[in-house]
Design a protein around this motif. Structure first.
Motif, PDB file in Angstrom:
ATOM      1  N   ASP A 174      28.281 101.163   7.464  1.00 26.36           N
ATOM      2  CA  ASP A 174      26.981 100.239   7.588  1.00 26.36           C
ATOM      3  C   ASP A 174      26.226 100.714   8.741  1.00 26.36           C
ATOM      4  OD1 ASP A 174      28.053  98.650   5.504  1.00 26.36           O
ATOM      5  OD2 ASP A 174      28.808  97.024   6.748  1.00 26.36           O
ATOM      6  N   GLY A 175      26.561 101.655   9.458  1.00 24.36           N
ATOM      7  CA  GLY A 175      25.599 102.399  10.294  1.00 24.36           C
ATOM      8  C   GLY A 175      26.313 101.714  11.783  1.00 24.36           C
ATOM      9  N   PRO A 176      25.470 101.763  12.678  1.00 22.55           N
ATOM     10  CA  PRO A 176      25.483 101.264  14.073  1.00 22.55           C
ATOM     11  C   PRO A 176      25.551  99.686  14.121  1.00 22.55           C
ATOM     12  CG  PRO A 176      24.087 103.065  14.099  1.00 22.55           C
ATOM     13  CD  PRO A 176      24.198 102.835  12.855  1.00 22.55           C
ATOM     14  N   GLN A 177      26.334  99.139  14.655  1.00 19.08           N
ATOM     15  CA  GLN A 177      26.138  97.460  14.470  1.00 19.08           C
ATOM     16  C   GLN A 177      26.974  97.147  15.544  1.00 19.08           C
ATOM     17  OE1 GLN A 177      28.247  95.835  11.047  1.00 19.08           O
ATOM     18  NE2 GLN A 177      29.239  97.872  10.712  1.00 19.08           N
ATOM     19  N   VAL A 178      26.909  95.524  15.707  1.00 19.41           N
ATOM     20  CA  VAL A 178      27.881  94.729  16.531  1.00 19.41           C
ATOM     21  C   VAL A 178      28.779  94.309  15.840  1.00 19.41           C
ATOM     22  CG1 VAL A 178      26.060  93.232  16.896  1.00 19.41           C
ATOM     23  CG2 VAL A 178      27.697  93.501  18.700  1.00 19.41           C
ATOM     24  N   LEU A 179      30.016  94.420  16.340  1.00 21.33           N
ATOM     25  CA  LEU A 179      31.129  93.632  15.735  1.00 21.33           C
ATOM     26  C   LEU A 179      31.916  92.576  16.762  1.00 21.33           C
ATOM     27  CD1 LEU A 179      32.932  96.567  13.746  1.00 21.33           C
ATOM     28  CD2 LEU A 179      31.265  94.905  12.714  1.00 21.33           C
ATOM     29  N   LEU A 180      32.521  91.691  16.048  1.00 20.90           N
ATOM     30  CA  LEU A 180      33.322  90.875  16.941  1.00 20.90           C
ATOM     31  C   LEU A 180      34.715  90.732  16.628  1.00 20.90           C
ATOM     32  CD1 LEU A 180      33.358  88.756  19.242  1.00 20.90           C
ATOM     33  CD2 LEU A 180      32.996  86.857  17.685  1.00 20.90           C
ATOM     34  N   ASP A 181      35.656  91.316  17.413  1.00 18.26           N
ATOM     35  CA  ASP A 181      37.050  91.631  16.966  1.00 18.26           C
ATOM     36  C   ASP A 181      36.997  92.431  15.654  1.00 18.26           C
ATOM     37  OD1 ASP A 181      37.908  90.148  19.298  1.00 18.26           O
ATOM     38  OD2 ASP A 181      37.769  88.368  17.993  1.00 18.26           O
ATOM     39  N   GLY A 182      36.249  93.712  15.272  1.00 18.71           N
ATOM     40  CA  GLY A 182      36.262  94.123  14.277  1.00 18.71           C
ATOM     41  C   GLY A 182      35.632  93.829  12.987  1.00 18.71           C
ATOM     42  N   GLU A 183      35.009  92.452  13.079  1.00 20.70           N
ATOM     43  CA  GLU A 183      34.393  91.904  12.009  1.00 20.70           C
ATOM     44  C   GLU A 183      32.907  91.537  12.301  1.00 20.70           C
ATOM     45  OE1 GLU A 183      36.693  88.953  10.411  1.00 20.70           O
ATOM     46  OE2 GLU A 183      38.284  90.267   9.918  1.00 20.70           O
ATOM     47  N   GLU A 184      32.304  91.464  11.282  1.00 25.64           N
ATOM     48  CA  GLU A 184      30.690  90.898  11.298  1.00 25.64           C
ATOM     49  C   GLU A 184      30.661  89.671  12.058  1.00 25.64           C
ATOM     50  OE1 GLU A 184      26.659  90.454   8.928  1.00 25.64           O
ATOM     51  OE2 GLU A 184      28.249  91.949   7.952  1.00 25.64           O
ATOM     52  N   GLY A 189      31.670  93.166  39.980  1.00 24.02           N
ATOM     53  CA  GLY A 189      30.833  92.224  38.990  1.00 24.02           C
ATOM     54  C   GLY A 189      31.061  92.631  37.522  1.00 24.02           C
ATOM     55  N   PHE A 190      31.364  93.846  37.026  1.00 25.81           N
ATOM     56  CA  PHE A 190      31.649  93.964  35.768  1.00 25.81           C
ATOM     57  C   PHE A 190      32.992  93.751  35.144  1.00 25.81           C
ATOM     58  CE2 PHE A 190      27.752  96.494  36.415  1.00 25.81           C
ATOM     59  CZ  PHE A 190      27.318  96.336  35.432  1.00 25.81           C
ATOM     60  N   ARG A 191      33.220  93.300  34.005  1.00 27.12           N
ATOM     61  CA  ARG A 191      34.338  92.935  33.399  1.00 27.12           C
ATOM     62  C   ARG A 191      34.180  93.410  31.968  1.00 27.12           C
ATOM     63  NH1 ARG A 191      33.682  87.955  30.963  1.00 27.12           N
ATOM     64  NH2 ARG A 191      31.575  87.571  30.726  1.00 27.12           N
ATOM     65  N   GLU A 192      35.392  94.060  31.307  1.00 28.89           N
ATOM     66  CA  GLU A 192      35.501  94.741  30.016  1.00 28.89           C
ATOM     67  C   GLU A 192      35.358  93.446  29.007  1.00 28.89           C
ATOM     68  OE1 GLU A 192      38.827  97.392  29.563  1.00 28.89           O
ATOM     69  OE2 GLU A 192      38.505  97.335  27.537  1.00 28.89           O
ATOM     70  N   ILE A 193      34.496  93.589  28.081  1.00 28.26           N
ATOM     71  CA  ILE A 193      34.396  92.582  27.161  1.00 28.26           C
ATOM     72  C   ILE A 193      34.539  93.370  25.727  1.00 28.26           C
ATOM     73  CG2 ILE A 193      33.265  91.070  28.481  1.00 28.26           C
ATOM     74  CD1 ILE A 193      30.460  91.765  26.751  1.00 28.26           C
ATOM     75  N   GLY A 194      34.770  94.607  25.422  1.00 29.93           N
ATOM     76  CA  GLY A 194      34.719  95.334  24.045  1.00 29.93           C
ATOM     77  C   GLY A 194      34.873  96.646  24.472  1.00 29.93           C
ATOM     78  N   GLU A 195      34.855  97.486  23.178  1.00 31.62           N
ATOM     79  CA  GLU A 195      34.540  98.822  23.134  1.00 31.62           C
ATOM     80  C   GLU A 195      33.821  99.650  21.963  1.00 31.62           C
ATOM     81  OE1 GLU A 195      38.474 100.742  21.523  1.00 31.62           O
ATOM     82  OE2 GLU A 195      39.100  98.631  21.007  1.00 31.62           O
ATOM     83  N   THR A 199      35.286  91.984  22.167  1.00 28.95           N
ATOM     84  CA  THR A 199      36.718  91.412  22.051  1.00 28.95           C
ATOM     85  C   THR A 199      36.573  89.823  22.135  1.00 28.95           C
ATOM     86  OG1 THR A 199      37.371  93.129  22.846  1.00 28.95           O
ATOM     87  CG2 THR A 199      39.288  91.663  22.829  1.00 28.95           C
ATOM     88  N   GLY A 200      36.777  89.153  21.036  1.00 28.80           N
ATOM     89  CA  GLY A 200      36.764  87.717  21.271  1.00 28.80           C
ATOM     90  C   GLY A 200      37.503  87.094  22.490  1.00 28.80           C
ATOM     91  N   GLY A 201      38.716  87.413  22.567  1.00 29.00           N
ATOM     92  CA  GLY A 201      39.754  86.983  23.655  1.00 29.00           C
ATOM     93  C   GLY A 201      39.198  87.205  25.138  1.00 29.00           C
ATOM     94  N   ARG A 202      38.111  88.165  25.347  1.00 26.24           N
ATOM     95  CA  ARG A 202      37.792  88.657  26.487  1.00 26.24           C
ATOM     96  C   ARG A 202      36.419  87.482  26.946  1.00 26.24           C
ATOM     97  NH1 ARG A 202      39.898  92.956  29.079  1.00 26.24           N
ATOM     98  NH2 ARG A 202      41.057  94.358  27.902  1.00 26.24           N
ATOM     99  N   LEU A 203      36.104  86.834  26.036  1.00 28.75           N
ATOM    100  CA  LEU A 203      35.010  86.039  26.305  1.00 28.75           C
ATOM    101  C   LEU A 203      35.301  84.421  26.236  1.00 28.75           C
ATOM    102  CD1 LEU A 203      32.703  87.645  23.737  1.00 28.75           C
ATOM    103  CD2 LEU A 203      32.531  87.920  26.141  1.00 28.75           C
ATOM    104  N   SER A 204      36.588  84.252  26.160  1.00 32.70           N
ATOM    105  CA  SER A 204      37.200  82.865  25.981  1.00 32.70           C
ATOM    106  C   SER A 204      36.781  82.019  27.259  1.00 32.70           C
ATOM    107  CB  SER A 204      38.638  82.827  25.578  1.00 32.70           C
ATOM    108  OG  SER A 204      39.569  83.273  26.466  1.00 32.70           O
ATOM    109  N   GLY A 205      37.058  82.981  28.484  1.00 32.21           N
ATOM    110  CA  GLY A 205      36.677  82.155  29.717  1.00 32.21           C
ATOM    111  C   GLY A 205      35.517  81.699  30.016  1.00 32.21           C
ATOM    112  N   ASP A 206      34.416  82.694  29.066  1.00 32.84           N
ATOM    113  CA  ASP A 206      32.895  82.037  29.341  1.00 32.84           C
ATOM    114  C   ASP A 206      32.851  81.070  28.398  1.00 32.84           C
ATOM    115  OD1 ASP A 206      31.507  84.898  30.454  1.00 32.84           O
ATOM    116  OD2 ASP A 206      33.253  85.500  29.053  1.00 32.84           O
ATOM    117  N   VAL A 207      33.436  81.058  27.347  1.00 31.61           N
ATOM    118  CA  VAL A 207      33.433  79.798  26.444  1.00 31.61           C
ATOM    119  C   VAL A 207      33.811  78.366  27.080  1.00 31.61           C
ATOM    120  CG1 VAL A 207      33.830  78.847  24.348  1.00 31.61           C
ATOM    121  CG2 VAL A 207      33.315  81.303  24.290  1.00 31.61           C
TER     122      VAL A 207
END
Lengths: 346, 346
Positions: free
Chosen positions: B324-334, B311-317, B251-259
């Motif tokens: 396309d099989g198992p993969q990593v997406l960002l906000d549902g997209e490649e 120490g853990f925080r949620e960043i996606g699901e 989830t991009g929004g959950r990483l905006s603090g890191d950015v």
């Protein structure tokens, strides 16, 4: 392309690992093998014995003499010997490998086969590793063992009156190295092609076979001290003597069979170097030659009276140190040959 | 001579080891420490977790940026993170070290101090090692851990519906490396002397601090899968996705603090490189930057509902994979950025 023309730089790490993993059989002691962040290995004793050893190209091996298979076998064997020298049974090993980009992939897969070839008969499994590029080949192996409920056999437990015993060969690897270095075994592309009288010596150097079952057997029999003879009999006996605070007195007559066994190598060497006295050369190999990875152990006299464990034979006795402190003697006198070498300085 | 003028070639191996051993504190888990053929470490769980990692000069570190202390800390930290990522508690490590003869002994003793500095707070002890000469510095560390009766947390256990969580920092090490490489942090002789806004980023690169207690905590809380983020969030999330046969949707929004946290580094970098878009640069570091050694874990939703471990925080699901099989997406997209790097090829 075959693996002999494919070079390491032609693959990425995962592609190279994909060629290596299938060459590494898994074992009973492995709960989680290669491919995760870490491996999980059973340690039924509740303690784990750990040792690490590194081989560097042109310091510990030459690619012109040793195949990747040879280097893998040697890296595993010398590490497994350290585990045996504690009285433990090897269970697993991990490998960090640094390779130049122009190294043929064949060399790397050969190394993996060599590691497995040495580890599997010993009951050990390659459970993980790491790969990196670099300018020269570095093979760092860490090996683990299980004590099966026994106390570890340290270097420091020898007592005056104990019998000094050895399992394995003495000087054979040094003889093979000397033959390779002299050119007497040249043009034979290492042991697989070596023929005639030099072959067993070259093979002993390229692919040492430590007497691994002797380690747990010595521990079970009640060995008071033990170590792996990697830097020469005198040098390693000196380490045991100092760690135990005793004097180790070796009996020359009990080593004459070892010297005789090296005479064919000394004779071959004399063909290319006429100033060699065969017997003296062979004697130096026995007393100071490294990398045979035999086991030097001490046993209480009452243990020796009932028979040493299979593979061990008596080669001296442990004495109370006199004025000069703990030391190694040969027939009661200071040895008249150099005491071995220091890999680090060479 | 002081240690800063003494070079490795001025000492033999035993002299160098004599300077190193006193720098390595022993721990409760060690029955036999350095100096014998092998160490003996307690493994109360009856299994031992093992990982190995190698650092090569000018591939993984530069002597002009990192002190020996820094390299020791980094070598230990990244290995310890692999143990934590299995849900285990680190117990011990061994080190194989290859050093050029002209290396100052100070560098080597600094490395030993750095190893101890990272290992000791984690409860781990340096129990052994091996030294060799060589043309370039190679530091190969093998680390061991104990599972304290828990099952190891593998990469392969994530299930659709799980929550994806992260502990530690993201992109901070990559930002530090970029600053060092650009010269924006030059003349500061590494982090000890680094000042101003670049200092925390440079420090994060030189001396990463993985969230080690998070590993056992995640395992105890019921994490379904976990791995160490060493090659970038997207790349390592992809590994977890493939191993588990799932899709990881970040989830991009959950990483905006890191950015945002990396913007000061991006701004500094813009001073020396004007074609940098600060936000995009910072976002790339977060998604693709390596060597932060945070922990990426998945937790069943019911675990997350009761609160993730400290120490853990949620960043996606975690989702069921589609065509396309198992993969990593960002906000549902490649994802629209590169997925990380391959140390082996670089």
């Amino acid at each position: 392309m075959t693996d002999s023309t494919v070079r390491v730089r032609d693959l990425d790490e995962s592609e190279l690992l994909a060629r290596i993993f299938p060459l590494l059989p898994t074992g009973d002691a492995v709960d989680v093998g290669p491919g995760d962040d870490a491996a999980v290995v059973r340690a039924p004793d509740g303690r784990v014995v750990v040792s690490t050893d590194v081989l560097v190209e042109d310091r510990h091996f030459r690619r012109s003499w040793s195949t990747g298979f040879d280097v893998g076998r040697r890296a595993a064997a010398q590490n497994l010997a350290d585990i045996a020298a504690m009285g433990a049974r090897p269970t697993s090993l991990v490998v960090s490998l640094v390779v130049p980009g122009d190294l043929p992939v064949d060399w790397v897969t050969g190394l993996a086969r060599g590691l497995a070839d040495a580890a599997t008969p010993a009951g050990a499994t390659v459970v993980g590793g790491d790969l990196s590029g670099g300018d020269e080949i570095v093979v760092a192996v860490t090996v683990h063992g299980d004590l099966d409920g026994r106390a570890p056999v340290l270097r420091s437990g020898a007592q005056p009156g104990d019998v000094v015993a050895h399992a394995g060969v003495l000087g054979r690897s040094a003889a093979g190295l000397a033959l390779l270095a002299s050119g007497a075994a040249s043009g034979q592309h290492g042991a697989p092609g070596a023929r005639g009288p030099v072959a067993p010596f070259v093979a002993a150097y390229l692919r040492p076979e430590p007497p691994l079952p002797g380690g747990p057997a010595a521990a079970a029999a009640g060995a008071s001290a033990m170590l792996d003879v990697s830097d020469g009999l005198l040098r390693d006996a000196g380490r045991l003597a100092r760690a135990s605070g005793v004097t180790v007195d070796l009996t020359g007559g009990r080593l004459s069979g070892d010297v005789s066994a090296l005479l064919p190598a000394a004779v071959e060497l004399a063909v290319v170097s006429e100033d060699v006295d065969g017997w003296q050369q062979a004697r130096r190999w026995v007393l100071s030659g490294g990398e045979d990875h035999g086991l030097l152990a001490t046993f209480p006299a009452e243990v020796a009276d009932h028979g040493l464990p299979a593979g061990f034979r008596e080669i001296g006795e442990v004495r109370t140190p006199v004025d000069d402190g703990p030391q190694v003697l040969l027939d009661g006198e200071e040895p008249d040959v150099p005491q071995g070498w220091d890999h680090f300085r060479s």
